[in-house]
Design an enzyme around this catalytic site. Structure first.
Site, short mmCIF file in Angstrom:
data_model
loop_
_atom_site.label_atom_id
_atom_site.label_comp_id
_atom_site.label_asym_id
_atom_site.label_seq_id
_atom_site.Cartn_x
_atom_site.Cartn_y
_atom_site.Cartn_z
N LYS A 53 0.56 -1.16 -0.07
CA LYS A 53 -0.17 -0.24 0.02
C LYS A 53 1.01 1.25 -0.03
CE LYS A 53 -3.94 -2.46 1.77
NZ LYS A 53 -4.42 -3.35 3.01
N GLN A 97 -5.31 -2.24 9.35
CA GLN A 97 -5.13 -3.44 8.69
C GLN A 97 -5.83 -4.65 9.48
OE1 GLN A 97 -3.51 -3.88 5.47
NE2 GLN A 97 -4.38 -5.90 5.42
N ASP A 120 -11.73 1.93 3.03
CA ASP A 120 -12.19 0.41 3.02
C ASP A 120 -13.58 0.17 2.63
OD1 ASP A 120 -10.10 -1.38 2.72
OD2 ASP A 120 -9.64 -1.41 4.95
#
Ligand code: NDP
Length: 284
Positions: A53, A97, A120
Site C-alpha cells: 500500500k 489492517q 475500505d
C-alpha cells in the site's frame, strides 16, 4: 479459449489516471491526498500488504503514513490514534489492517473511523450508502471487479449474474454493485442447493469462496464471463484461484487469471477511494 482479462494491465492504466488526477489536485489545492495505514502486531502477510500500500501511494503521488504498533497495544491507545487521524487534515483515508490481535475489538475500531475517511468502505454508514446506490466509496475488491468488467467492454445490464460467496467484504457488496449495474443477481453460499446448476445459469459468474480450483468446467455455461476472486495457497506455495483455470478457460468467453486478475485491482481501488476522499474534503 477465453479472452484473458489482464488485471495487471488494467490496474496500471487506472494508477496512471489516478497519478494524473493527483497532480492536478496538488496544483489546485497545494496538498496531496493522504492515506494512513495502521498495523498492530507483526503478522507477516499484513506487513506485506502494508508495504504494497505504501508503494502504491508513492506510485500515484500520495502522502502516506504507516503506524506500526506493537502487538500489546491497548484498545484505548488504538482508539486514541484513530481519533487523532480523524482530526488530521493531512489524512484523507484511514485503513486499519485486519486481522487485529485477539484482545482488540475490530468492530469498535471500524466504527470509530470517520465514514468520510473510511476508504475500505467497511463503516455501516458506507455499507448503507452502497445499499441505496448513493455512495462515495466502494469496497476495494468488488469495485475492482466492476472496473475489470467495464474496462473489458462487458455489458452487465440484463445479464444473469451469479455471485458465489456472501461475505461482507466481497460477496454481498459485489452482488449489490452488479444489481446497481442492472444485472439479474443470484447470491450463493455454502447452503445453496444444486450449486452447479445455479452457476450454469450465469452469464457472469463471480467466484469468491476461498476454495482452490473448486469451479470446474461442468459448472460453467459455454461463453460465460468468469471472474475469480479467490486467492488460495497450494501446498507448493503457488497462488491459485477458486476456478479451475485450465478447464474453465476452454469454455468461458472471458476469464480472470490468478495471479494477475482481481488481485492487482484491490490496492488500486484503495488509491481511487483515497483520491475521492481528498476531493470530498475540499468540497465540504
Ligand atoms: P469468507 O471466508 O469470508 O467467505 C467465503 C464465502 O464462501 C462464504 O459466504 C461461504 O458461505 C462461501 N462458501 C464457502 N464454501 C462454499 C462452497 N463449497 N459452496 C458455496 N459457497 C461456499 O471469504 P472472503 O469473501 O473474505 O474471500 C473469498 C475469497 O476471495 C478468498 O479466497 C479470499 O482470499 C479472496 N479475496 C481476494 C481478494 C483480492 O484482492 N483478490 C480480497 C478479498 C478476498 P457461508 O456464508 O454459507 O459460510
Amino acid at each position: 479459449m477465453a479472452n484473458i482479462i489482464n488485471g495487471k494491465a488494467i490496474s496500471s492504466e487506472i494508477r496512471k489516471e489516478i497519478k494524473e488526477a493527483t497532480e492536478q489536485f496538488y496544483q489546485d489545492h497545494g496538498f496531496r491526498p493522504g492515506l494512513a495505514v495502521i498495523i498492530v502486531g507483526d503478522d507477516p502477510a499484513s506487513r506485506v500488504y502494508v508495504r504494497n500500500k505504501r508503494l502504491a501511494c508513492e506510485e500515484v503521488g500520495f502522502y502516506s503514513k504507516a503506524y506500526e504498533l506493537p502487538a500489546e497495544t491497548t484498545q484505548e491507545e488504538l482508539n486514541t490514534l484513530v481519533d487523532r487521524l480523524n482530526g488530521d487534515p493531512s489524512i484523507h483515508g484511514i485503513l486499519c489492517q485486519l486481522p487485529l490481535p485477539r484482545h482488540l475489538d475490530e468492530k469498535e475500531v471500524l466504527l470509530r473511523i470517520d465514514p468520510r475517511k473510511d476508504v475500505d468502505a467497511f463503516h455501516p454508514v458506507n455499507v448503507g450508502k452502497i445499499m441505496i446506490g448513493d455512495y462515495d466509496f466502494l469496497p476495494c475488491t468488488p469495485a475492482g471487479v466492476m472496473e475489470l468488467l467495464t474496462r473489458s467492454g462487458i455489458e452487465i445490464a440484463g445479464k444473469e449474474c451469479v455471485v458465489v460467496g456472501r461475505s461482507n467484504i466481497v460477496g454481498k457488496p459485489q452482488a449489490m454493485l452488479l444489481l446497481h449495474a442492472n444485472g439479474t443477481v443470484t447470491v450463493c453460499h455454502s447452503r445453496t442447493k444444486n450449486l452447479a446448476e445455479v452457476c450454469r445459469r450465469a452469464d457472469i459468474l463471480v467466484a469468491a469462496i476461498g476454495k482452490a480450483d473448486f469451479f470446474t468446467a461442468d459448472m460453467v455455461k459455454e461463453g460465460a464471463i468468469v471472474i475469480d476472486v479467490g486467492m488460495n495457497r497450494r501446498a507448493d506455495g503457488k497462488l491459485t484461484g477458486d476456478v479451475d483455470f485450465a478447464s474453465v478457460s476452454e469454455k468461458a468467453s472471458y476469464i480472470t487469471p490468478v495471479p494477475g486478475g482481481v488481485g492487482p485491482m484491490t490496492i488500486t481501488m484503495l488509491m481511487k477511494n483515497t483520491l475521492t476522499a481528498a476531493k470530498r474534503s475540499v468540497q465540504a
